[in-house]
Design a protein around this motif. Sequence first.
Motif, PDB file in Angstrom:
ATOM      1  N   ARG A  54      31.530 -78.982  21.223  1.00  0.00           N
ATOM      2  CA  ARG A  54      32.313 -77.977  20.509  1.00  0.00           C
ATOM      3  C   ARG A  54      31.611 -76.619  20.545  1.00  0.00           C
ATOM      4  N   LEU A  55      32.383 -75.593  20.338  1.00  0.00           N
ATOM      5  CA  LEU A  55      31.855 -74.234  20.253  1.00  0.00           C
ATOM      6  C   LEU A  55      31.219 -74.040  18.876  1.00  0.00           C
ATOM      7  N   VAL A  56      30.036 -73.401  18.829  1.00  0.00           N
ATOM      8  CA  VAL A  56      29.356 -73.186  17.550  1.00  0.00           C
ATOM      9  C   VAL A  56      29.087 -71.705  17.267  1.00  0.00           C
ATOM     10  N   GLU A  57      29.223 -70.847  18.274  1.00  0.00           N
ATOM     11  CA  GLU A  57      28.969 -69.414  18.063  1.00  0.00           C
ATOM     12  C   GLU A  57      29.707 -68.623  19.134  1.00  0.00           C
ATOM     13  N   ILE A  58      30.245 -67.465  18.744  1.00  0.00           N
ATOM     14  CA  ILE A  58      30.871 -66.556  19.693  1.00  0.00           C
ATOM     15  C   ILE A  58      30.465 -65.128  19.336  1.00  0.00           C
ATOM     16  N   GLY A  59      30.117 -64.359  20.359  1.00  0.00           N
ATOM     17  CA  GLY A  59      29.767 -62.949  20.176  1.00  0.00           C
ATOM     18  C   GLY A  59      30.530 -62.110  21.180  1.00  0.00           C
ATOM     19  N   CYS A  60      31.119 -61.023  20.723  1.00  0.00           N
ATOM     20  CA  CYS A  60      31.963 -60.180  21.578  1.00  0.00           C
ATOM     21  C   CYS A  60      31.575 -58.713  21.417  1.00  0.00           C
ATOM     22  N   ILE A  61      31.552 -57.988  22.528  1.00  0.00           N
ATOM     23  CA  ILE A  61      31.242 -56.565  22.563  1.00  0.00           C
ATOM     24  C   ILE A  61      32.429 -55.826  23.192  1.00  0.00           C
ATOM     25  N   GLU A  62      32.876 -54.761  22.554  1.00  0.00           N
ATOM     26  CA  GLU A  62      33.990 -53.976  23.092  1.00  0.00           C
ATOM     27  C   GLU A  62      33.472 -52.849  23.980  1.00  0.00           C
ATOM     28  N   LEU A  63      34.044 -52.751  25.190  1.00  0.00           N
ATOM     29  CA  LEU A  63      33.789 -51.645  26.103  1.00  0.00           C
ATOM     30  C   LEU A  63      35.089 -50.874  26.322  1.00  0.00           C
ATOM     31  N   VAL A  64      34.982 -49.566  26.403  1.00  0.00           N
ATOM     32  CA  VAL A  64      36.105 -48.734  26.823  1.00  0.00           C
ATOM     33  C   VAL A  64      35.600 -47.854  27.959  1.00  0.00           C
ATOM     34  N   ASN A  65      36.206 -48.007  29.126  1.00  0.00           N
ATOM     35  CA  ASN A  65      35.755 -47.313  30.334  1.00  0.00           C
ATOM     36  C   ASN A  65      34.279 -47.587  30.601  1.00  0.00           C
ATOM     37  N   ARG A  66      33.888 -48.869  30.442  1.00  0.00           N
ATOM     38  CA  ARG A  66      32.537 -49.371  30.700  1.00  0.00           C
ATOM     39  C   ARG A  66      31.490 -48.848  29.700  1.00  0.00           C
TER      40      ARG A  66
END
Length: 227
Positions: free
Chosen positions: A20-32
């Motif tokens: 199962r998944l235990v952690e998720i991390g996301c970073i937003e980029l706009v035009n890199r």
Amino acid sequence: MREIVFDTETTGLSFPGGDRLVEIGCIELVNRVPTGRHLHRYVNPERDMPAEAERVHGLSARFLSDKPLFADVVEDIIEFLGDCPLVAHNAGFDFAFLNGELTRCGRPVIHHGRMVDTLAIARVKHPGAKHTLDALCSRYGIDLSARTLHGALLDAQLLAQVYVELTGGRQITLGLAVDAPVMRETPAELPNRVHVRPARQFLASAAELERHAAFVSGLEDPLWAAA
């Protein structure tokens, strides 16, 4: 263009096998460029944590026991991911767990057409080299001093920097030059291809000279008159 760079940590390698998944991390980029927006969630997997997995990310079953279930954070995740491309390293692995959890919650899966795999990009750009996240960070001079264990948010932050380098570097959108045609001539022939633009003449008109003389005549105590 908006993109999300993300990483997951899990209890093992196979969602169909019970991991199962235990952690998720996301970073937003706009035009890199990172915008500063991110999403980070720990998830209670409702199962034990194998010792080999805990050695990788340091997340114990006890630590995760009071964290929300995936179903409790799924709305936050779906909203943050939106409908933009999703960037991950060995993306098929992360997509399998993310889509597995979404299916378990009765939510639509994320189409693989949105998947951008930095591992595949790195294999094309640097054939024969090591393509781990650590190796790519070292190649591009990205600081790894904070990475003692795998962590979804930290790994996503590092991967965002790697992704920018893999896709053109920090000046990817500068666009100050265009590709020039390949020269096939020998050095002796090159002067024949040089086209010199004649110098431009910028001469004042008679009317402009008259206005300038009138302006100068009205100056009081000009410096050049005292010399």
